[in-house]
Enzyme design. Structure first.
Site, mmCIF file in Angstrom:
data_model
loop_
_atom_site.group_PDB
_atom_site.id
_atom_site.type_symbol
_atom_site.label_atom_id
_atom_site.label_comp_id
_atom_site.label_asym_id
_atom_site.label_seq_id
_atom_site.Cartn_x
_atom_site.Cartn_y
_atom_site.Cartn_z
ATOM 1 C CG HIS A 76 8.236 -40.587 -43.970
ATOM 2 N ND1 HIS A 76 8.774 -41.436 -44.921
ATOM 3 C CD2 HIS A 76 7.897 -41.371 -42.917
ATOM 4 C CE1 HIS A 76 8.768 -42.673 -44.454
ATOM 5 N NE2 HIS A 76 8.244 -42.663 -43.236
ATOM 6 C CG ASN A 101 17.386 -20.440 -39.268
ATOM 7 O OD1 ASN A 101 18.118 -20.272 -38.312
ATOM 8 N ND2 ASN A 101 17.165 -21.632 -39.796
ATOM 9 N NE ARG A 152 18.440 -24.973 -40.688
ATOM 10 C CZ ARG A 152 19.251 -26.010 -40.492
ATOM 11 N NH1 ARG A 152 18.958 -27.179 -41.028
ATOM 12 N NH2 ARG A 152 20.340 -25.879 -39.761
ATOM 13 C CD GLU A 181 4.854 -44.182 -43.122
ATOM 14 O OE1 GLU A 181 4.599 -45.144 -43.840
ATOM 15 O OE2 GLU A 181 5.964 -44.044 -42.544
ATOM 16 C CG HIS A 190 15.476 -32.710 -30.606
ATOM 17 N ND1 HIS A 190 16.228 -32.486 -29.476
ATOM 18 C CD2 HIS A 190 16.128 -32.069 -31.606
ATOM 19 C CE1 HIS A 190 17.279 -31.751 -29.780
ATOM 20 N NE2 HIS A 190 17.246 -31.487 -31.077
ATOM 21 C CD GLU A 200 15.837 -27.956 -32.500
ATOM 22 O OE1 GLU A 200 16.464 -26.978 -32.960
ATOM 23 O OE2 GLU A 200 16.398 -28.939 -31.981
#
Length: 128
Positions: free
Chosen positions: A74, A60, A9, A122, A5, A56
């Site tokens: 990207h 936070n 964030r 993209e 993965h 993922e």
């Protein structure tokens, strides 16, 4: 070995899940809150993690803003028709930041859309 993965964030997990799942068509594969660490992980993708690389999304809880830095580029995904994908994404409220068309100096058809946090995605013509 295989890639599992990529993690990014995100400020607002629900907005990000809407973008990646509803607008781009990924599936929410799993989501787990970590109250002691004050964060949530959500894994999204087009196929199950055992068969495909996924994304993922890390939220936070007490962070309101992130800096992307100048090294990040990207995320790239393939689509059957880049022009149609842009039309559909724009129609669903997505932000197309570079319309579909040939790559500068080349013939590869691509476009760029932006997620709620400003990450570029993209879109490339499927080469199969």
């Amino acid at each position: 070995m295989r890639m599992l993965h990529t993690m990014i964030r995100v400020r607002d997990l629900e907005s990000s899940l809407h973008f990646y799942c509803e607008i781009l068509g990924m599936k929410l594969l799993r989501k787990h809150d970590f109250p002691e660490g004050k964060f949530t992980l959500a894994f999204v993708g087009f196929a199950d993690e055992k068969d495909s690389t996924v994304l993922e999304l890390t939220h936070n809880w007490e962070v309101e803003e992130y800096e992307h830095g100048n090294a990040y580029g990207h995320i790239a995904i393939s689509v059957d028709d880049v022009y149609a994908a842009c039309t559909r994404i724009r129609g669903m409220g997505g932000n197309v930041v570079r319309d579909a068309g040939p790559m500068k100096g080349g013939t590869t058809v691509l476009a760029f859309v932006e997620d709620p946090d400003g990450y570029k995605v993209e879109l490339l013509a499927d080469r199969h």
